[in-house]
Design a protein around this motif. Structure first.
Motif, PDB file in Angstrom:
ATOM      1  N   GLY A   1       0.810  -1.213   0.000  1.00  0.00           N
ATOM      2  CA  GLY A   1       0.000   0.000   0.000  1.00  0.00           C
ATOM      3  C   GLY A   1       0.839   1.256   0.000  1.00  0.00           C
ATOM      4  N   ASP A   2       0.227   2.337   0.472  1.00  0.00           N
ATOM      5  CA  ASP A   2       0.934   3.605   0.613  1.00  0.00           C
ATOM      6  C   ASP A   2       0.969   3.954   2.101  1.00  0.00           C
ATOM      7  OD1 ASP A   2      -1.611   4.686   1.200  1.00  0.00           O
ATOM      8  OD2 ASP A   2      -1.850   5.523  -0.802  1.00  0.00           O
ATOM      9  N   ASP A   3       1.229   5.200   2.434  1.00  0.00           N
ATOM     10  CA  ASP A   3       1.358   5.573   3.839  1.00  0.00           C
ATOM     11  C   ASP A   3       0.020   5.591   4.588  1.00  0.00           C
ATOM     12  OD1 ASP A   3       4.097   5.824   3.587  1.00  0.00           O
ATOM     13  OD2 ASP A   3       4.008   7.979   3.172  1.00  0.00           O
ATOM     14  N   GLN A   4      -1.101   5.685   3.877  1.00  0.00           N
ATOM     15  CA  GLN A   4      -2.399   5.767   4.536  1.00  0.00           C
ATOM     16  C   GLN A   4      -3.220   4.483   4.479  1.00  0.00           C
ATOM     17  OE1 GLN A   4      -1.404   8.515   2.400  1.00  0.00           O
ATOM     18  NE2 GLN A   4      -0.677   9.362   4.321  1.00  0.00           N
ATOM     19  N   LEU A   5      -3.071   3.705   3.420  1.00  0.00           N
ATOM     20  CA  LEU A   5      -3.935   2.544   3.203  1.00  0.00           C
ATOM     21  C   LEU A   5      -3.114   1.395   2.645  1.00  0.00           C
ATOM     22  CD1 LEU A   5      -6.835   1.284   2.922  1.00  0.00           C
ATOM     23  CD2 LEU A   5      -6.880   2.278   0.628  1.00  0.00           C
TER      24      LEU A   5
END
Length: 143
Positions: A49-53
C-alpha cells in the motif's frame, strides 16, 4: 477521527495475488512482510500500500472464496475511488484482467468490476463531481 487503514485478504500465493494489485496500484509499495503462524498454521504475510492505506495479504488460504453470484454470507466486493478509471482499466487489461462495466449512474459516476486471481471482486469508481450531494445521489442507480 476514524478511517479505514487496511483490508486483510487471505490468498493462496502472495506473489501471484500481487500481479493484479501492482497493475491496479502502481504507486503502492511493499510496506513490510514476514512469517508467522495463524491458528497454528505457518503463513507468509505482506503489506502492500501507501502511507495511509494498505492491503494485508496472508498466504495460508486453502479453499476458494464464496461465489459472488451466489447467496453465501461473506465479502461481496471492495471498492476504490479513482480519477483515472480508463487508464486503470487499461493497465489491468494489459495484465490480463477483463473488467465488467458497472451500472454507475449517468453523469454521476462510472464503475468497473474486476476479479483478482483469488476470486475477490474489486470495484473501481470514478466520480464526475467533487460535490458530496451529487456523489451520494442514489436516485438513478442501485448498489
Amino acid at each position: 477521527m476514524l478511517y479505514l487503514e487496511h483490508v486483510n485478504l487471505v490468498v493462496k500465493d502472495i506473489s501471484r495475488a500481487l500481479i493484479f494489485y501492482k497493475a491496479a496500484f502502481p504507486h503502492w509499495r511493499i510496506r513490510g512482510e514476514g512469517k508467522s503462524t495463524w491458528s497454528g498454521k505457518p503463513r507468509r504475510w505482506l503489506h502492500f500500500g501507501d502511507d495511509q492505506l494498505y492491503i494485508a495479504f496472508s498466504d495460508h488460504g486453502e479453499q476458494n472464496i464464496r461465489d459472488n453470484s451466489g447467496f453465501q454470507v461473506g465479502l461481496s466486493h471492495i471498492a476504490f475511488v479513482t480519477d483515472e478509471l480508463a487508464q486503470l482499466t487499461q493497465r489491468l487489461k494489459i495484465a490480463g484482467f477483463i473488467g465488467e462495466e458497472g451500472d454507475g449512474s449517468s453523469g454521476v459516476r462510472s464503475n468497473t468490476y474486476f476479479v483478482d486471481l483469488d476470486g475477490y471482486e474489486i470495484e473501481f469508481v470514478e466520480y464526475t463531481s467533487e460535490e458530496i450531494s451529487v456523489r451520494n445521489d442514489y436516485t438513478q442507480t442501485t448498489c
